[in-house]
Design a protein around this motif. Structure first.
Motif, PDB file in Angstrom:
ATOM      1  N   PRO A   4       0.821  -1.220   0.000  1.00 25.49           N
ATOM      2  CA  PRO A   4       0.000   0.000   0.000  1.00 25.49           C
ATOM      3  C   PRO A   4       0.857   1.275   0.000  1.00 25.49           C
ATOM      4  N   ASP A   5       0.366   2.309  -0.658  1.00 19.94           N
ATOM      5  CA  ASP A   5       1.100   3.570  -0.786  1.00 19.94           C
ATOM      6  C   ASP A   5       1.502   4.161   0.561  1.00 19.94           C
ATOM      7  N   ASN A   6       0.648   4.053   1.569  1.00 24.73           N
ATOM      8  CA  ASN A   6       0.999   4.648   2.862  1.00 24.73           C
ATOM      9  C   ASN A   6       2.204   3.950   3.488  1.00 24.73           C
ATOM     10  N   ILE A   7       2.358   2.649   3.263  1.00 30.18           N
ATOM     11  CA  ILE A   7       3.529   1.929   3.770  1.00 30.18           C
ATOM     12  C   ILE A   7       4.773   2.362   3.003  1.00 30.18           C
ATOM     13  N   ILE A   8       4.646   2.521   1.683  1.00 23.45           N
ATOM     14  CA  ILE A   8       5.772   2.972   0.862  1.00 23.45           C
ATOM     15  C   ILE A   8       6.221   4.356   1.323  1.00 23.45           C
ATOM     16  N   ARG A   9       5.285   5.234   1.629  1.00 22.35           N
ATOM     17  CA  ARG A   9       5.629   6.583   2.091  1.00 22.35           C
ATOM     18  C   ARG A   9       6.404   6.536   3.412  1.00 22.35           C
ATOM     19  N   VAL A  10       6.004   5.660   4.301  1.00 25.50           N
ATOM     20  CA  VAL A  10       6.704   5.529   5.585  1.00 25.50           C
ATOM     21  C   VAL A  10       8.124   5.015   5.352  1.00 25.50           C
ATOM     22  N   ILE A  11       8.254   3.992   4.512  1.00 31.21           N
ATOM     23  CA  ILE A  11       9.573   3.431   4.230  1.00 31.21           C
ATOM     24  C   ILE A  11      10.474   4.492   3.596  1.00 31.21           C
ATOM     25  N   ALA A  12       9.972   5.160   2.570  1.00 34.21           N
ATOM     26  CA  ALA A  12      10.774   6.169   1.866  1.00 34.21           C
ATOM     27  C   ALA A  12      11.103   7.357   2.768  1.00 34.21           C
ATOM     28  N   GLY A  13      10.212   7.694   3.667  1.00 32.70           N
ATOM     29  CA  GLY A  13      10.426   8.849   4.531  1.00 32.70           C
ATOM     30  C   GLY A  13      11.331   8.591   5.712  1.00 32.70           C
ATOM     31  N   THR A  14      11.410   7.357   6.165  1.00 27.85           N
ATOM     32  CA  THR A  14      12.208   7.069   7.353  1.00 27.85           C
ATOM     33  C   THR A  14      13.589   6.514   7.030  1.00 27.85           C
ATOM     34  N   LEU A  30      10.042   2.088  -8.553  1.00 29.21           N
ATOM     35  CA  LEU A  30      10.120   3.468  -9.043  1.00 29.21           C
ATOM     36  C   LEU A  30       9.205   4.396  -8.261  1.00 29.21           C
ATOM     37  N   ILE A  31       8.107   3.857  -7.758  1.00 26.51           N
ATOM     38  CA  ILE A  31       7.209   4.657  -6.910  1.00 26.51           C
ATOM     39  C   ILE A  31       7.939   5.031  -5.628  1.00 26.51           C
ATOM     40  N   THR A  32       8.607   4.046  -5.028  1.00 21.49           N
ATOM     41  CA  THR A  32       9.370   4.310  -3.805  1.00 21.49           C
ATOM     42  C   THR A  32      10.477   5.319  -4.071  1.00 21.49           C
ATOM     43  N   ALA A  33      11.190   5.170  -5.190  1.00 20.74           N
ATOM     44  CA  ALA A  33      12.258   6.104  -5.538  1.00 20.74           C
ATOM     45  C   ALA A  33      11.718   7.509  -5.732  1.00 20.74           C
ATOM     46  N   ASN A  37      12.730  10.675  -3.464  1.00 21.35           N
ATOM     47  CA  ASN A  37      13.230  11.923  -4.052  1.00 21.35           C
ATOM     48  C   ASN A  37      12.400  13.120  -3.601  1.00 21.35           C
ATOM     49  N   SER A  38      11.092  12.948  -3.538  1.00 19.29           N
ATOM     50  CA  SER A  38      10.231  14.067  -3.136  1.00 19.29           C
ATOM     51  C   SER A  38      10.460  14.463  -1.682  1.00 19.29           C
ATOM     52  N   TYR A  39      10.937  13.525  -0.853  1.00 18.31           N
ATOM     53  CA  TYR A  39      11.261  13.800   0.543  1.00 18.31           C
ATOM     54  C   TYR A  39      12.700  14.281   0.717  1.00 18.31           C
ATOM     55  N   GLY A  40      13.433  14.395  -0.376  1.00 19.50           N
ATOM     56  CA  GLY A  40      14.825  14.820  -0.292  1.00 19.50           C
ATOM     57  C   GLY A  40      15.771  13.735   0.179  1.00 19.50           C
ATOM     58  N   ARG A  41      15.338  12.489   0.097  1.00 21.74           N
ATOM     59  CA  ARG A  41      16.187  11.365   0.487  1.00 21.74           C
ATOM     60  C   ARG A  41      17.091  10.979  -0.683  1.00 21.74           C
ATOM     61  N   ASP A  42      18.222  10.364  -0.363  1.00 26.62           N
ATOM     62  CA  ASP A  42      19.126   9.880  -1.400  1.00 26.62           C
ATOM     63  C   ASP A  42      18.539   8.643  -2.057  1.00 26.62           C
ATOM     64  N   VAL A  43      18.694   8.569  -3.374  1.00 25.25           N
ATOM     65  CA  VAL A  43      18.251   7.398  -4.143  1.00 25.25           C
ATOM     66  C   VAL A  43      19.444   6.906  -4.954  1.00 25.25           C
ATOM     67  N   PHE A  44      19.671   5.596  -4.909  1.00 26.88           N
ATOM     68  CA  PHE A  44      20.763   4.963  -5.636  1.00 26.88           C
ATOM     69  C   PHE A  44      20.200   3.824  -6.471  1.00 26.88           C
ATOM     70  N   ALA A  45      20.879   3.543  -7.592  1.00 26.88           N
ATOM     71  CA  ALA A  45      20.451   2.438  -8.440  1.00 26.88           C
ATOM     72  C   ALA A  45      21.659   1.728  -9.026  1.00 26.88           C
ATOM     73  N   PHE A  46      21.541   0.425  -9.124  1.00 28.55           N
ATOM     74  CA  PHE A  46      22.542  -0.377  -9.815  1.00 28.55           C
ATOM     75  C   PHE A  46      22.177  -0.391 -11.297  1.00 28.55           C
ATOM     76  N   PRO A  47      23.127  -0.105 -12.179  1.00 33.30           N
ATOM     77  CA  PRO A  47      22.823  -0.156 -13.605  1.00 33.30           C
ATOM     78  C   PRO A  47      22.657  -1.610 -14.044  1.00 33.30           C
ATOM     79  N   GLY A  48      21.857  -1.789 -15.087  1.00 29.60           N
ATOM     80  CA  GLY A  48      21.655  -3.132 -15.620  1.00 29.60           C
ATOM     81  C   GLY A  48      21.970  -3.177 -17.098  1.00 29.60           C
TER      82      GLY A  48
END
Length: 85
Positions: A4-14, A30-33, A37-48
């Motif tokens: 659920p989106d509210n759980i994703i928001r908590v994970i991304a925000g904390t 990508l939703i979590t990323a 990003n909208s919370y100003g958190r760092d986002v990293f990705a492994f290239p494929g």
């Protein structure tokens, strides 16, 4: 199974950062990323591999400067400034 989106928001925000290892062009990670990003958190990705469906999401994030490219845990530790010594 979808989270659920509210759980994703908590994970991304904390979390200090979000790391994507694999994601399709419209994958749930990508939703979590995007939220991180909208919370100003760092986002990293492994290239494929280019052209592989489950690499498109990560590669697009890196291309669009929405995630920093990492290839190892040590890249992540350095980027976060968590090195010791």
């Amino acid at each position: 199974r979808q989270i659920p989106d509210n759980i994703i928001r908590v994970i991304a925000g904390t979390a200090d950062a979000t790391i994507l290892v694999e994601s399709a062009a419209h994958g749930g990670g990508l939703i979590t990323a995007d939220i991180a990003n909208s919370y100003g958190r760092d986002v990293f990705a492994f290239p494929g591999n280019i052209g592989m469906p489950y690499s498109e999401g990560c590669n697009n994030l890196i291309r669009d400067n929405k995630a920093a490219l990492i290839t190892s845990a040590s890249d992540f530790v350095k980027a976060m400034g968590w090195e010791q010594g």
